[in-house]
Design an enzyme around this catalytic site. Sequence first.
Site, mmCIF file in Angstrom:
data_model
loop_
_atom_site.group_PDB
_atom_site.id
_atom_site.type_symbol
_atom_site.label_atom_id
_atom_site.label_comp_id
_atom_site.label_asym_id
_atom_site.label_seq_id
_atom_site.Cartn_x
_atom_site.Cartn_y
_atom_site.Cartn_z
ATOM 1 N N HIS A 1 0.803 -1.232 0.000
ATOM 2 C CA HIS A 1 0.000 0.000 0.000
ATOM 3 C C HIS A 1 0.829 1.271 0.000
ATOM 4 O O HIS A 1 0.307 2.341 0.305
ATOM 5 C CB HIS A 1 -0.958 -0.009 1.204
ATOM 6 C CG HIS A 1 -2.055 -1.027 1.085
ATOM 7 N ND1 HIS A 1 -2.864 -1.396 2.137
ATOM 8 C CD2 HIS A 1 -2.484 -1.747 0.019
ATOM 9 C CE1 HIS A 1 -3.741 -2.311 1.719
ATOM 10 N NE2 HIS A 1 -3.522 -2.535 0.444
ATOM 11 N N CYS B 1 7.682 18.737 -6.119
ATOM 12 C CA CYS B 1 8.635 17.679 -6.481
ATOM 13 C C CYS B 1 10.042 18.265 -6.572
ATOM 14 O O CYS B 1 10.241 19.271 -7.256
ATOM 15 C CB CYS B 1 8.222 17.090 -7.822
ATOM 16 S SG CYS B 1 9.421 15.927 -8.493
ATOM 17 N N GLY C 1 -2.476 -9.123 12.570
ATOM 18 C CA GLY C 1 -2.933 -7.755 12.815
ATOM 19 C C GLY C 1 -3.656 -7.105 11.656
ATOM 20 O O GLY C 1 -3.540 -5.903 11.462
ATOM 21 N N THR C 2 -4.403 -7.895 10.915
ATOM 22 C CA THR C 2 -5.213 -7.288 9.857
ATOM 23 C C THR C 2 -6.665 -7.732 10.003
ATOM 24 O O THR C 2 -6.927 -8.889 10.369
ATOM 25 C CB THR C 2 -4.690 -7.624 8.444
ATOM 26 O OG1 THR C 2 -5.591 -7.074 7.468
ATOM 27 C CG2 THR C 2 -4.524 -9.110 8.200
#
Length: 264
Positions: free
Chosen positions: A124, A164, A204-205
């Site tokens: 992610h 940027c 832990g999800t």
Amino acid sequence: MTDNRLNEAAQAVRQAMADDGWIAALTGAGVSAESGIPTFRGAEGLWRGFRAEELATPEAFQRDPDNVWQWYMWRRGLVLDAQPNAAHKALAALERHHRGFTLVTQNVDGLHQRAGSERVVELHGNIHHARCLQCGRAARLPEPGDGDGPVRDGERTDMETPRCPQCDGSTRPHIVWFGETLPQQPWRQAHAAAASADVLLVIGTSAAVYPAAGLIDVTLAGGGRVIEINPQATDASERVTWALRGPAGDVLPELLQAGGVAPA
Ligand code: OAD
């Protein structure tokens, strides 16, 4: 936790290592909970009255980029103040102990790397980077003290997305948002690891977000076994092989030690 389920699961880990097999892990926000980082779906996941699902979208960023940016910089501030916990360290020890191991994380906090894991597949994105909307380059954000570091909550509310450093284009958090496709290379690595895993540790999800949660089914379909570590039942609990209840910082070191991995 010393029950049969833990012993059976530890035996599966031990066997996978003895057979020179493959072990994979899929981690979520709960693995960093004991480091003080709030999870997404608990009551503590709220920020200024927003739920994560309301902020982690392209639409939210289009509507109010600075608000979304500030949320991420608040989370980044928490992460930079936090330390890896016993669960992060146990996974780093597993990587050192067993060559055939892939750590896949949905977390963007970089705590696995700080605990010593070297091969981390980030599904992610990463909260320490901003990505240019013009040239596509992802650049590491300044560290605290470099002038434009992370926001401590309440400290600054005027923070804007940076330009940027390469082309001066506008940037966005280097995070995968709801409704966006996962980056191809990490997804391929994660899928391959889950498909060949003899054992998949799911830590832990809530297993509520796809396609990451689908990796559980990929392992099961390939004949592998799945060990879930979570204090609460999740969407996946009924289909995993062993559901171990408890905080990752306690259960994972106990499991791995029983499986023959020396503590971190
Ligand atoms: P969630 O917030 O959905 O779930 C966290 C899970 O951690 C819950 O099942 C908790 O029971 C569990 N948990 C809490 N404390 C724990 C502890 N000490 N040890 C072990 N488990 C514990 O977080 P994720 O499943 O990671 O996406 O969420 C998936 C994705 O949704 C995130 O990657 C994020 C979010 O929106 C993006 O940012 C794209």
